[in-house]
Design an enzyme around this catalytic site. Structure first.
Site, PDB file in Angstrom:
ATOM      1  N   HIS A 353     -75.808  -9.807 -26.449  1.00  0.00           N
ATOM      2  CA  HIS A 353     -74.122 -10.844 -26.819  1.00  0.00           C
ATOM      3  C   HIS A 353     -74.533 -12.109 -26.360  1.00  0.00           C
ATOM      4  CE1 HIS A 353     -71.925  -6.273 -28.087  1.00  0.00           C
ATOM      5  NE2 HIS A 353     -72.617  -7.159 -29.332  1.00  0.00           N
ATOM      6  N   MET A 405     -62.298  -0.041 -24.529  1.00  0.00           N
ATOM      7  CA  MET A 405     -61.989   1.644 -24.031  1.00  0.00           C
ATOM      8  C   MET A 405     -60.998   2.003 -24.625  1.00  0.00           C
ATOM      9  SD  MET A 405     -61.749   1.999 -19.716  1.00  0.00           S
ATOM     10  CE  MET A 405     -59.838   1.478 -20.172  1.00  0.00           C
ATOM     11  N   HIS A 428     -68.907  -9.603 -31.963  1.00  0.00           N
ATOM     12  CA  HIS A 428     -69.334  -8.879 -30.579  1.00  0.00           C
ATOM     13  C   HIS A 428     -68.384  -8.545 -30.487  1.00  0.00           C
ATOM     14  CE1 HIS A 428     -67.269 -11.161 -27.328  1.00  0.00           C
ATOM     15  NE2 HIS A 428     -67.944  -9.835 -26.474  1.00  0.00           N
ATOM     16  N   LYS A 504     -68.096   4.765 -16.533  1.00  0.00           N
ATOM     17  CA  LYS A 504     -66.738   3.890 -16.878  1.00  0.00           C
ATOM     18  C   LYS A 504     -67.510   3.281 -15.120  1.00  0.00           C
ATOM     19  CE  LYS A 504     -64.050  -0.051 -18.133  1.00  0.00           C
ATOM     20  NZ  LYS A 504     -65.399  -0.109 -18.313  1.00  0.00           N
TER      21      LYS A 504
END
Length: 505
Positions: A353, A405, A428, A504
């Site tokens: 990206h 998320m 993206h 995460k």
């Protein structure tokens, strides 16, 4: 003398329902026009940002995205136009979601680290499995924990894959080939990476000792910020043929998405280059509208050094995602008491990206060699393009779009129209709507975690306090972003995925 909001609007023109033109004069010295892609909801956000800036409210020290797209259009050697994708938001120098291409044969043309970003080759990899949601639900917590245990996460996290200084040098030069040689990747993984997981112009000597020092302990780690690993299930299939080519054949099929980049190493490469380029700009008398757009002529020593260092950082990120793939395969094998091979844990694709690359594109009927800067945007090459894997010659390149998320993600495919309009580039991800600091003020991390739990998503987080920066409320709606690209014809929807577990930093 700053203009009023109404004066600014004179320079903006709606081309069609998904695209606006930024006319020359919107900012000084524009060499080409700007464009940005939006739908109604995203359009409102873009114009609100501009209106606030006209009232004197800054965007966390950055100019509004529209101004940034204009300032990029003023860089020496830019061709065709400066392009803002639907997830565009203010960033350092270039907006995130702004892409631009520069003519390699123009001696004035520049490369700008702000057009790649600090997290060089931040990107996404998608793995498929032959498991169904019903196989994973009973062991979901166990699986999330196994992944959390296997993959080092968080700001200062250290890698578990043994690395010494010599290994790092080789990884910087070889990319996925290093992972392959060391036994951390499968041969077919490479075929399904952009650039086949290795940028050939990489030169580890152009990466400073400080950058290497930061990078050595972090290889194979997830990092913090918007980086995550997610266990996902296929929620919708829009294009059955493309999905089948990717090994996706039914709703409920389980996938894993890994989103990470070059960690501290890439950040340091960018920082080092910006310092060198400030000097080069004085020497070569390069004028830019915004100091953050520090750049150097592509052919200059500074430009070449940056491109070689950036490629090495890009390779580091591919090794990083390969290492995490290895650890993910181990975690799944452990929980299901079988081999990764038996679980069909293959890489569907791996995209970058944040990167600048030399590519051939047709501009005004002529083929030209361009340095394409993609920052917060994704290469999306059409069917039959020579640079995409054999498996995807008929479908077009898979494009992986991570949502935020706890929201959905998408797989898109590249189109011929995208090739002509946006140099084979699409969005993206979701794109921030609230700054990190604002998110921390507005949201409570426990609420965010509870909400994910209510949605039935297992979550493992190394730094809970960072969660609200990444909460879905902090972002634009990824479905709006993807639909805008689809309606504009620059990429097409193939698959929609929803998360059932998030790991995460």
């Amino acid at each position: 003398m700053s203009r009023s909001y109404n004066d600014e609007l004179q320079f903006l023109e709606k081309i069609n329902k998904n695209c606006w033109r930024i006319k020359k004069g919107f900012v000084p010295n524009m060499q080409v026009e700007g464009v940005f892609y939006v739908n109604d909801a995203l359009e409102k956000l873009m114009f609100e940002e501009l209106r606030n800036a006209c009232r004197g409210g800054g965007v966390g020290g950055f100019l509004p995205a529209m101004k940034q797209i204009g300032n990029v259009a003023a860089l020496p050697g830019i061709v065709h136009r400066s392009i803002g994708l639907p997830d565009v938001h203010s960033g350092y120098g270039f907006a995130i979601g702004n892409m631009a291409a520069f003519d390699m044969n123009d001696p004035e043309a520049v490369v700008s680290p702000g057009g790649v970003g600090f997290d060089i080759n931040c990107g996404v990899r998608l793995l498929r499995t032959n498991l169904d949601e019903s196989d994973v639900q009973p062991v979901k917590e166990q699986l999330a924990q196994a992944m959390f245990d296997h993959i080092p996460v968080g700001v200062g996290s250290k890698g578990v894959i043994p690395m010494n200084a010599k290994d790092l040098e080789e990884a910087l030069e070889m990319g996925v080939d290093w992972s392959l040689r060391e036994g951390y990747a499968w041969a077919e993984d490479k075929e399904h990476c952009e650039e086949y997981g290795r940028m050939l112009q990489a030169d580890p000597n152009k990466v400073s000792a400080r950058a290497k020092k930061r990078g050595l302990p972090q290889l194979g780690t997830l990092g913090a910020g918007n980086h995550y690993a997610e266990i996902q299930v296929v929620d919708e299939i829009f294009n059955e043929y493309a999905a089948k080519k990717m090994g996706i054949d039914h709703k409920g099929q389980v996938c894993v998405m890994i989103h990470s980049g070059s960690r501290g190493l890439g950040h340091q490469v960018a920082t080092d280059a910006l310092v060198a380029m400030e000097k080069a700009m004085k020497r070569d008398k390069i004028i830019v509208n915004d100091r953050q757009l520090a750049c150097a002529r592509i052919a200059s020593p500074e430009g070449q050094d940056y491109l070689k260092g950036m490629a090495a950082a890009g390779n580091y990120a591919w090794v990083n995602r390969s290492s995490m793939t290895f650890l993910t395969r181990q975690a799944f094998a452990k929980v299901f008491n079988t081999t990764p091979d038996d679980l069909d844990l293959h890489v569907i694709y791996d995209v970058s990206h944040n990167i600048a690359k030399v590519e051939q594109h047709v501009v005004d009927g002529k083929e030209r060699t361009l340095l394409v800067h993609r920052k917060g945007s994704t290469r999306a090459f059409p069917p039959h393009h020579p640079l995409i894997a054999v498996d995807y010659q008929l479908t077009g390149q898979p494009v992986l779009i991570g949502g935020t998320m706890g929201t959905c993600s998408y797989v898109l495919t590249g189109t011929e129209q995208g090739m002509t309009e946006t140099f084979g580039t699409t969005c993206h991800g979701a794109g921030r709507a609230l700054s990190r600091a604002k998110s921390r003020r507005n949201l409570d991390f426990q609420d965010v975690l509870d909400k994910l739990a209510d949605m039935g998503i297992a979550i493992r987080v190394a730094s809970p306090k960072l969660v609200m920066e990444e909460a879905p409320e902090s972002y634009k709606n990824v479905t709006d972003v993807v639909n805008t690209c689809h309606d504009a014809g620059i990429s097409k929807k193939a698959i929609k995925l929803r998360p059932i577990a998030v790991i995460k930093g």
